[in-house]
Scaffold this motif. Structure first.
Motif, short mmCIF file in Angstrom:
data_model
loop_
_atom_site.label_atom_id
_atom_site.label_comp_id
_atom_site.label_asym_id
_atom_site.label_seq_id
_atom_site.Cartn_x
_atom_site.Cartn_y
_atom_site.Cartn_z
N ILE A 155 -14.70 -3.20 -20.00
CA ILE A 155 -14.17 -3.74 -18.89
C ILE A 155 -13.18 -3.03 -18.33
N ILE A 156 -13.33 -2.15 -17.25
CA ILE A 156 -12.52 -1.07 -16.70
C ILE A 156 -11.58 -1.71 -15.87
N CYS A 157 -10.22 -1.84 -16.18
CA CYS A 157 -9.47 -2.34 -15.08
C CYS A 157 -8.80 -1.37 -14.16
N VAL A 158 -9.03 -1.59 -12.78
CA VAL A 158 -8.32 -0.79 -11.70
C VAL A 158 -7.65 -1.55 -10.82
N GLY A 159 -6.36 -0.84 -10.07
CA GLY A 159 -5.74 -1.84 -9.12
C GLY A 159 -4.48 -1.10 -8.72
N GLU A 160 -4.04 -1.41 -7.64
CA GLU A 160 -2.90 -0.94 -7.01
C GLU A 160 -1.47 -1.43 -7.23
N THR A 161 -0.62 -0.93 -7.12
CA THR A 161 0.68 -1.54 -7.07
C THR A 161 1.06 -2.23 -5.67
N LEU A 162 2.18 -2.96 -5.55
CA LEU A 162 2.59 -3.65 -4.39
C LEU A 162 3.01 -2.42 -3.27
N GLU A 163 3.74 -1.44 -3.99
CA GLU A 163 4.08 -0.38 -2.93
C GLU A 163 2.69 0.29 -2.48
N GLN A 164 1.86 0.67 -3.19
CA GLN A 164 0.58 1.33 -2.90
C GLN A 164 -0.18 0.41 -1.77
N ARG A 165 -0.10 -0.91 -2.02
CA ARG A 165 -0.90 -1.68 -0.85
C ARG A 165 -0.05 -1.75 0.47
N MET A 218 -4.22 1.66 -0.93
CA MET A 218 -4.93 1.09 -2.07
C MET A 218 -6.25 1.42 -2.28
N PHE A 219 -7.02 1.59 -1.35
CA PHE A 219 -8.30 2.10 -1.45
C PHE A 219 -8.38 3.68 -2.02
N ASP A 220 -7.45 4.43 -1.77
CA ASP A 220 -7.42 5.79 -2.13
C ASP A 220 -7.14 5.58 -3.90
N VAL A 221 -6.18 4.74 -4.18
CA VAL A 221 -5.90 4.71 -5.62
C VAL A 221 -6.89 4.17 -6.49
N VAL A 222 -7.55 2.95 -5.87
CA VAL A 222 -8.56 2.39 -6.37
C VAL A 222 -10.07 3.14 -6.56
N GLU A 223 -10.20 4.17 -5.52
CA GLU A 223 -11.31 4.95 -5.67
C GLU A 223 -11.16 6.10 -6.89
N TRP A 231 0.37 -6.21 -8.34
CA TRP A 231 1.36 -7.33 -8.00
C TRP A 231 0.79 -8.64 -8.21
N ALA A 232 -0.67 -8.95 -8.39
CA ALA A 232 -0.95 -10.36 -8.64
C ALA A 232 -1.14 -10.80 -10.20
N ILE A 233 -0.85 -9.77 -11.13
CA ILE A 233 -1.01 -10.00 -12.35
C ILE A 233 0.19 -10.94 -13.01
N GLY A 234 -0.04 -12.26 -13.82
CA GLY A 234 1.06 -12.82 -14.15
C GLY A 234 2.15 -13.00 -13.26
N THR A 235 2.01 -13.26 -11.97
CA THR A 235 3.10 -13.33 -10.99
C THR A 235 2.71 -14.91 -10.46
N GLY A 236 1.53 -15.34 -10.61
CA GLY A 236 1.02 -16.41 -9.79
C GLY A 236 0.93 -16.16 -8.30
N VAL A 237 0.90 -15.05 -7.72
CA VAL A 237 0.52 -14.43 -6.61
C VAL A 237 -0.86 -14.09 -6.61
N GLU A 293 -12.21 -9.57 -2.06
CA GLU A 293 -13.80 -9.47 -1.64
C GLU A 293 -13.79 -8.08 -1.19
N ASP A 294 -12.78 -7.44 -0.16
CA ASP A 294 -12.77 -6.03 0.34
C ASP A 294 -12.74 -5.24 -0.70
N MET A 295 -11.76 -5.44 -1.61
CA MET A 295 -11.81 -4.18 -2.81
C MET A 295 -12.87 -4.27 -3.39
#
Ligand code: PEP
Length: 249
Positions: free
Chosen positions: A123-133, A138-143, A170-176, A184-186
């Motif tokens: 289960i390969i995890c990918v994702g951007e930081t809040l600053e990157q978003r 974010m799309f470049d980072v995840v790609e 930014w959504a992990i463990g934050t309640g956000v 869906e977009d990502m």
């Protein structure tokens, strides 16, 4: 039609007996063939859980692995050791491992390859930081993360066993939670990236999860999205909420 996959990442929580008590309290309420359900407890529980989950619908997952088969790697666990315990899934590249323990894209790729060789699912995890978003990267980072993680991996292996979890940091463990449209977009973008790397068939087989503060209230909406094939659940997987998420419909 891709089967949804809902995985619980228990992180560094519960002793073996606490974990066993909780697992036994939920295990028989999870009896679905509609969704693949995976629990990823701490390493110390894998042996015991391997017995407890025999004949059950819930599959066993690990939170980490090392990519060498054996040897002088103090403190590490090999894919063979996981396979011997009937582990079917293994989280790799979780943002906590990337940021706290220096896991690089190259290590994520090596781990994914080592698992796939033994017919286990990374289960390969990918994702951007809040600053990157916020800066629109974010799309470049995840790609970049997706391409690096899948480097030199054969398309048959991707089709058969790869799961990618989009987990905005930014959504992990934050309640956000990401909105269902952001998620869906990502997830759609990840599928497109895999299409460009391989082909349409491979992209259609790939399961892409969303992870980041999934709970019983937001699960149904997130999981209704076309390109979101499941959820990777942290905090809520330590409670009965996990059963509600599994039964999200
Ligand atoms: C996670 O750590 O993978 C995760 C998604 O955590 P949470 O659900 O607590 O945000």
């Amino acid at each position: 039609m891709r089967k949804k996959i809902i995985a619980g990442n228990w992180k560094m929580n519960y002793t073996v007996s606490q974990g066993e008590d909780f697992l036994l309290s939920i295990i028989d309420t999870i009896n679905t063939d509609e969704v693949d359900v995976v629990i990823c407890p701490n390493f110390t529980m894998l042996d015991r859980f391997s017995d407890l989950l025999e004949g059950k619908k819930v599959k066993l997952g690990s939170q980490n692995v090392y990519y060498e088969p054996k040897g002088a790697f103090t403190g590490e666990t090999s894919p063979y050791m996981l396979q011997a315990l009937n582990v079917k899934y293994c989280i790799v590249g979780h943002s906590e491992r990337r940021t706290l323990f220096g896991e690089t894209d190259e290590m994520v790729n090596n781990k994914a390859k080592a698992l796939l060789e033994l017919d286990m699912s990374p289960i390969i995890c990918v994702g951007e930081t809040l600053e990157q978003r916020n800066s629109g990267e974010m799309f470049d980072v995840v790609e970049k993360q997706v391409k690096a993680a899948l480097k030199d991996i054969d398309k048959e292996m991707v089709k058969r066993n790869v799961v990618i979890a989009y987990e905005p940091i930014w959504a992990i463990g934050t309640g956000v939670t990401a909105t269902s449209d952001e998620a869906e977009d990502m997830c759609k973008f990840i599928r497109k990236t895999v299409l460009n790397l391989y082909d349409k068939e491979t992209a259609e087989c790939l399961r892409v999860q969303y992870g980041g503060s999934v709970n019983p209230k937001n699960a149904a909406e997130i999981l209704s999205k076309e390109d979101i094939d499941g959820a990777l659940v942290g905090g809520a997987s330590l409670k009965n909420d996990f059963v509600s998420i599994v039964n999200y419909e």
